[in-house]
Design an enzyme around this catalytic site. Structure first.
Site, PDB file in Angstrom:
ATOM      1  N   LEU A  22       0.827  -1.206   0.000  1.00 12.51           N
ATOM      2  CA  LEU A  22       0.000   0.000   0.000  1.00 12.51           C
ATOM      3  C   LEU A  22       0.860   1.254   0.000  1.00 12.51           C
ATOM      4  CD1 LEU A  22      -2.786  -1.161   2.484  1.00 12.51           C
ATOM      5  CD2 LEU A  22      -3.034  -0.751   0.029  1.00 12.51           C
ATOM      6  N   GLY A  46      -1.770   2.708  -3.169  1.00 12.57           N
ATOM      7  CA  GLY A  46      -2.796   3.712  -2.915  1.00 12.57           C
ATOM      8  C   GLY A  46      -3.361   4.263  -4.215  1.00 12.57           C
ATOM      9  N   ILE A  61       3.389   3.701 -19.579  1.00  8.46           N
ATOM     10  CA  ILE A  61       3.528   3.541 -21.026  1.00  8.46           C
ATOM     11  C   ILE A  61       3.146   2.104 -21.392  1.00  8.46           C
ATOM     12  CG2 ILE A  61       5.072   3.789 -22.996  1.00  8.46           C
ATOM     13  CD1 ILE A  61       6.939   5.414 -21.171  1.00  8.46           C
ATOM     14  N   LYS A 116      14.424  -4.111 -16.393  1.00  7.70           N
ATOM     15  CA  LYS A 116      13.395  -3.806 -17.396  1.00  7.70           C
ATOM     16  C   LYS A 116      13.825  -4.259 -18.787  1.00  7.70           C
ATOM     17  CE  LYS A 116      12.046   0.223 -14.661  1.00  7.70           C
ATOM     18  NZ  LYS A 116      12.143   1.697 -14.538  1.00  7.70           N
ATOM     19  N   GLY A 145       5.676   6.865 -10.824  1.00  9.91           N
ATOM     20  CA  GLY A 145       4.698   7.702 -10.152  1.00  9.91           C
ATOM     21  C   GLY A 145       3.407   6.950  -9.882  1.00  9.91           C
TER      22      GLY A 145
END
EC number: 1.1.1.3
Length: 428
Positions: free
Chosen positions: A12, A17, A137, A206, A303
């Protein structure tokens, strides 16, 4: 409308959130697009009392994260992080129970993605991870579905927003790395321990996922050649600009006859290339298909909002029953490919030396280049620093990387060098 898709959420933090807020704010739109409502029914995190800005009282609370897979839910969302430990335990338990798994955990996928993909296929359930690469993305979906008809020749891009923020600041303000890193930490763009980001490990996780999707190979994180940006100077950024380039940390992967090549490394990017204009914490990925041509995916790479958006997009796919093999083809069809020998790759290079300000130093460097078979396109010497050393920058003509390696080896231990050389590749 069909039955509710029940979701249990582990973790969380900022993204967890964000997932709850997206599902709350866009509830009706999501239900129409998914064909049924999507609701969180249970959550788990380390601190039950922490204020996360969302109402958690409506959800069942599970103290032991590993047991979240046992609650009455259809899908588990794993946002804990970490390649092993509780995240991996929960992932395995979820798939073994035949429940769908949505994760943003690139480290876990880079190390254990193949095993998890097999487990999902055996259970006939979903393993989805759009949020694991480049935040909001849709590059995973773009490679797995949109470009599925193409043979991908190369996939590369800016995969770490922290590094790109730092490099952009160094570029625009002429400041050195340590100073900009401190600002990035103060602003929350960099962790207190930034090593994972600035040393290239996050981008390498990644890249290994993108390479698997692009080339139909098993994830091979251990084969990624990794270096970061901590040794860059403001002078390197300025020199690159004078030569018509911008410096970016680029992850690049190619599959060829000699094997799979994967590297995360600082590159000089030509100023007319799209990646040269990607600034701040933005991410961008380029994929080159044999029929579709060059595809550019660009946007917010991290983000709460962008990453939560990607998580919920995966949930919508599952609600629709739209999921197939995690890596675009069955796990057993993924090739196990040897790592390509980077020494055989041909390209141009930028080399920076910090050297003593005395006669004969340039001749020594030039001789090492000549003897190793490196052809010099340009050599630039800048004035002496307060410490009495000067910077020498060399741009090479195209040639095998092994020749550059040999040249640097010849100079290793030289009394003329006052610091470690810096080698950056020039993106072609």
């Amino acid at each position: 409308m069909a039955d509710v898709l029940r979701v249990a959420l582990a973790g969380l933090g900022t993204v967890g959130g964000g997932v709850i807020r997206v599902l709350d704010e866009n509830r009706e739109l999501i239900a129409r697009r998914a064909g049924r409502p999507i609701e969180v029914v249970a959550v788990s995190a380390r601190d039950r009392l922490k204020n996360r800005g969302v109402d958690l009282s409506r959800f069942a609370w599970v103290d032991d994260t590993a047991t979240l897979a046992d609650v009455e839910a259809d899908v588990i969302v794993e946002l804990i992080g970490g390649s092993d430990g509780p995240a991996l335990a929960l992932a395995r338990r979820t798939l073994a129970a035949g429940k769908g798994l949505v994760t943003a955990n690139k480290a876990m996928l880079a190390h254990h993605g193949l095993d998890l993909a097999r487990a999902a296929e055996e259970a006939g359930t979903a393993l989805k991870f759009e949020a694991a690469v480049a935040g909001g993305i849709p590059v995973i979906k773009g490679l797995r579905e949109g470009a599925a008809a193409n043979a991908i020749g190369r996939v590369y891009g800016i995969l770490n927003g922290t590094c790109n923020f730092i490099l952009s600041k160094m570029e625009s303000e002429g400041r050195d790395f340590a100073e900009v890193l401190a600002e990035a930490q103060a602003l929350g763009f960099a962790e207190a321990d930034p090593s994972f980001d600035i040393d290239g490990v996050d981008a390498a996780h990644k890249l290994s996922i993108l390479a698997s999707l692009a080339f139909g190979t098993a994830p091979a994180f251990d084969a990624v050649e990794i270096s970061g940006i901590r040794h860059l100077l403001a002078a390197d950024i300025a020199e690159a600009a004078a030569l018509g380039y911008r410096v970016r940390l680029i992850g690049v992967a190619e599959a060829g006859a000699s094997g799979l090549f994967q590297r995360v490394h600082a590159h000089l990017v030509p100023s007319d290339h799209p990646l040269a204009h990607v600034t701040g914490a933005t991410n961008a990925v380029v994929a080159e298909g044999n029929f579709v041509g060059r595809l550019l995916f660009q946007g917010a790479g991290a983000g709460a909002g962008p990453t939560a958006s990607a998580v919920v997009a995966d949930l919508i796919d599952i609600a629709r029953g739209e999921f197939g093999p995690a890596y675009a083809m069955p796990a057993d069809a993924l090739a196990t490919t040897a790592a390509a020998d980077s020494g055989e790759r041909r390209g141009r290079a930028y080399l920076r030396f910090s050297v003593a300000d005395r006669v004969g130093v340039l001749a020594e460097i030039a001789a090492a280049m000549r003897d190793a078979g490196v052809s010099i396109e340009s050599l630039i010497q800048r004035g002496a620093s307060a410490e009495g050393s000067v910077l020498v920058a060399i741009v090479t003509h195209e040639g095998p990387e092994r020749c550059v390696e040999h040249a640097l080896e010849r100079l290793r231990g030289s009394q003329s060098l006052t610091g470690e050389p810096l080698w950056m590749h020039i993106l072609a």
